[in-house]
Structure formats: C-alpha cells, structure tokens
Design an enzyme around this catalytic site. Sequence first.
Site, PDB file in Angstrom:
ATOM      1  N   HIS A  63      -0.016  12.241   2.671  1.00 30.44           N
ATOM      2  CA  HIS A  63      -0.709  12.092   1.390  1.00 30.44           C
ATOM      3  C   HIS A  63      -2.196  11.859   1.671  1.00 30.44           C
ATOM      4  CE1 HIS A  63       0.207   7.951   2.562  1.00 30.44           C
ATOM      5  NE2 HIS A  63      -0.638   7.496   1.635  1.00 30.44           N
ATOM      6  N   HIS A  65      -4.438   9.489   0.845  1.00 26.22           N
ATOM      7  CA  HIS A  65      -5.120   8.197   0.937  1.00 26.22           C
ATOM      8  C   HIS A  65      -5.908   8.122   2.248  1.00 26.22           C
ATOM      9  CE1 HIS A  65      -2.572   5.826  -2.196  1.00 26.22           C
ATOM     10  NE2 HIS A  65      -3.717   6.246  -2.702  1.00 26.22           N
ATOM     11  N   ASP A  67      -6.444   5.978   4.575  1.00 28.54           N
ATOM     12  CA  ASP A  67      -5.900   5.474   5.835  1.00 28.54           C
ATOM     13  C   ASP A  67      -4.967   6.485   6.504  1.00 28.54           C
ATOM     14  OD1 ASP A  67      -4.202   4.879   3.588  1.00 28.54           O
ATOM     15  OD2 ASP A  67      -2.994   3.569   4.843  1.00 28.54           O
ATOM     16  N   HIS A  68      -4.802   7.643   5.874  1.00 29.66           N
ATOM     17  CA  HIS A  68      -3.973   8.706   6.452  1.00 29.66           C
ATOM     18  C   HIS A  68      -4.770   9.979   6.748  1.00 29.66           C
ATOM     19  CE1 HIS A  68       0.028   6.752   5.707  1.00 29.66           C
ATOM     20  NE2 HIS A  68      -0.765   6.028   4.922  1.00 29.66           N
ATOM     21  N   HIS A 140       4.817   7.341  -4.613  1.00 28.35           N
ATOM     22  CA  HIS A 140       3.657   6.551  -4.219  1.00 28.35           C
ATOM     23  C   HIS A 140       2.612   6.667  -5.327  1.00 28.35           C
ATOM     24  CE1 HIS A 140       1.399   4.210  -1.446  1.00 28.35           C
ATOM     25  NE2 HIS A 140       0.513   5.135  -1.147  1.00 28.35           N
ATOM     26  N   ASP A 211       4.036   7.088   2.732  1.00 32.32           N
ATOM     27  CA  ASP A 211       4.124   5.853   1.965  1.00 32.32           C
ATOM     28  C   ASP A 211       5.007   6.083   0.744  1.00 32.32           C
ATOM     29  OD1 ASP A 211       2.293   5.127   3.836  1.00 32.32           O
ATOM     30  OD2 ASP A 211       0.736   4.514   2.419  1.00 32.32           O
ATOM     31  N   HIS A 269       3.639   1.052   9.564  1.00 29.83           N
ATOM     32  CA  HIS A 269       2.800   0.841   8.380  1.00 29.83           C
ATOM     33  C   HIS A 269       2.907  -0.609   7.902  1.00 29.83           C
ATOM     34  CE1 HIS A 269       1.075   1.634   4.332  1.00 29.83           C
ATOM     35  NE2 HIS A 269       0.471   2.652   4.942  1.00 29.83           N
TER      36      HIS A 269
END
Length: 305
Positions: A63, A65, A67-68, A140, A211, A269
């Site tokens: 996805h 976001h 942090d990914h 998510h 996530d 995670h």
Amino acid sequence: MELYFLGTNAGVPSLQRNVTSIALRLMEERRSMWLFDCGEGTQHQFLKSPLKLSKLEKIFITHLHGDHIFGLPGLLSSRAYQGGVTPLTIYGPPGIRKYVETSLELSQSRVNYELNIVEHEGGIIFEDDMFVVESAFLEHRIDSYGYRIMEKDRPGSIDPSKLAVHGLKPGPLFGRLKRGESIELEDGVIVHPEDVLGSPKPGKVITILGDTRPTPNVVPLSAGADVVVHEATFLHELASTAHEYYHSTALQAAEAAKEAGAGRLILTHFSSRYKDAEHLEPLLLEAQSVFPNTRLAMEHELIQI
C-alpha cells in the site's frame, strides 16, 4: 528460498528498528531476489546485509503509506550504481506509477535499466513457469493488499534404478531430463522425464500481508501456506486501538494463521512502544498461545523457507 527482514517497525523508524521491507531470496530458484515494500532507509539496510541490489528482480508494494514506499526513489536510483542493469518490475496499487515516475522526474534521477510498473487491484498479477503471485484486498485506511507467492511443483528426483533400465549414466542428459525435456538415445528410443523421475515435489507457498485489520481475505490468501508474514502492531490488550488505526494484534494474527492451516507464522510491523526484544516477547507469547509455530521477525536475520 529465504526471507530476510530489512525493516520491522510500524509507522516510523526507531533507534531499534527500521520501517517495513522484506526480501525474498530466490537464488537457487531463479538467481534473483524479490522485495516486499520499501520503507525509508531500505537502501541503507541493504548496505548492512548480504543482499545485492543487482539481484533485485521485482518489488511488490502492499500500500502507499510512507513507511512502505518512501525508500523507493532512492533505492531505484542507487540500484544502477550497484551493478543493477537487468529489468526491474514494480507491482502495487493504483497510484504507485504516479508516485515513482513523479519522484524520479522531479529529482532528475536517471534510471539506466528497464523499469516496469504494474498497477493492480488484486487477482493473479504474475505467472511464469516457476511461480504464480496472487493478490487480494485487505482492510486498512487506504487500499492495502496481501500477496500469496506460489512456487509451482518441481520435478521429482531422478530414480537411479529407472535410469539403469535405459542404460543411462550420469552426464548432461540428466540435466535435460530434470528440466522436463525428453531425450533420444543412440538406438532411437525416446526417454521422457516421467520415465525416470520420482513424484513431483510440491512447491512452497509464502503469504506476505500488508497492513490490515482482521478481514476475511486473509484466510484464503494464507490457506495452507508454508509461511505467513502478518503484521502484529499491538498486543491484544490494545485491540480497540488496533481497530481504530486499521491494524491487527498478535493474537488476531495467530487466529488467522490457525484458521488458514498455515505452517509457520512470522510477526512483524511492531509499534514503537515495544522497543526491544524484551518488550516484544509478550507479543510472541500471546501469538504462541493460539498458534505455537510463531516467531518474531528480527532485522538482518535470514529465515529458511
């Protein structure tokens, strides 16, 4: 086939852990490596690892976001300087193309290898003669996907007694039979692989989830998998917080793995509140109370599949 965790923290990096990135080493299978997510600092984590960017073949993004994905532009730019000249394909949700192309364009980064970007909304997203990769929608705050990596069945081992029937001795013909090719002997007899090989060896199945809250799609994605990698952002005492932020607890990850009939569960995670191994231990124990074959993902640890 091996998993190597480059980042296991949730949301932001901490002094103990980096944000999400997982490498799947396929050196014996295809002399390459696949990457799942690429949080900020992933290329720095590569420098501390035995992994080589030159071997990177595919990147799967769960996805969008930060942090990914915030590590993608730097890693893509650096890859060529580390010997990466072969084609690279990125798979991810709609929007990944715009993010990558805009980042590279505005920074005037020159990628001198073939870069392909495949946007998807689930289903079979890749297949060749060795692997099938299937994706499904999770739950998510933004569109998030899990990936099921299925290795196709491999040829069985050569049966020496069957070779003797045909008067075959070790040599180059062995390799051709092992690769599934038929061969012709000097007397004109055709020997097929099934004439000399044992039963096919079942391929491995690995599930790597993005996530997610607990959601029905996790079970079919994980069904019978040899290994499931599932987020465990919180302990179950914070289940309401996990639900509010669209995450899962260690207990919920274990329940999903048990329902799916998985072989092993790897938790990752982790919230920054769980600072070190001592603070992570309760998450492990919580999951093991439901699914005993559970372990924690530790950065720079190589896990055999």
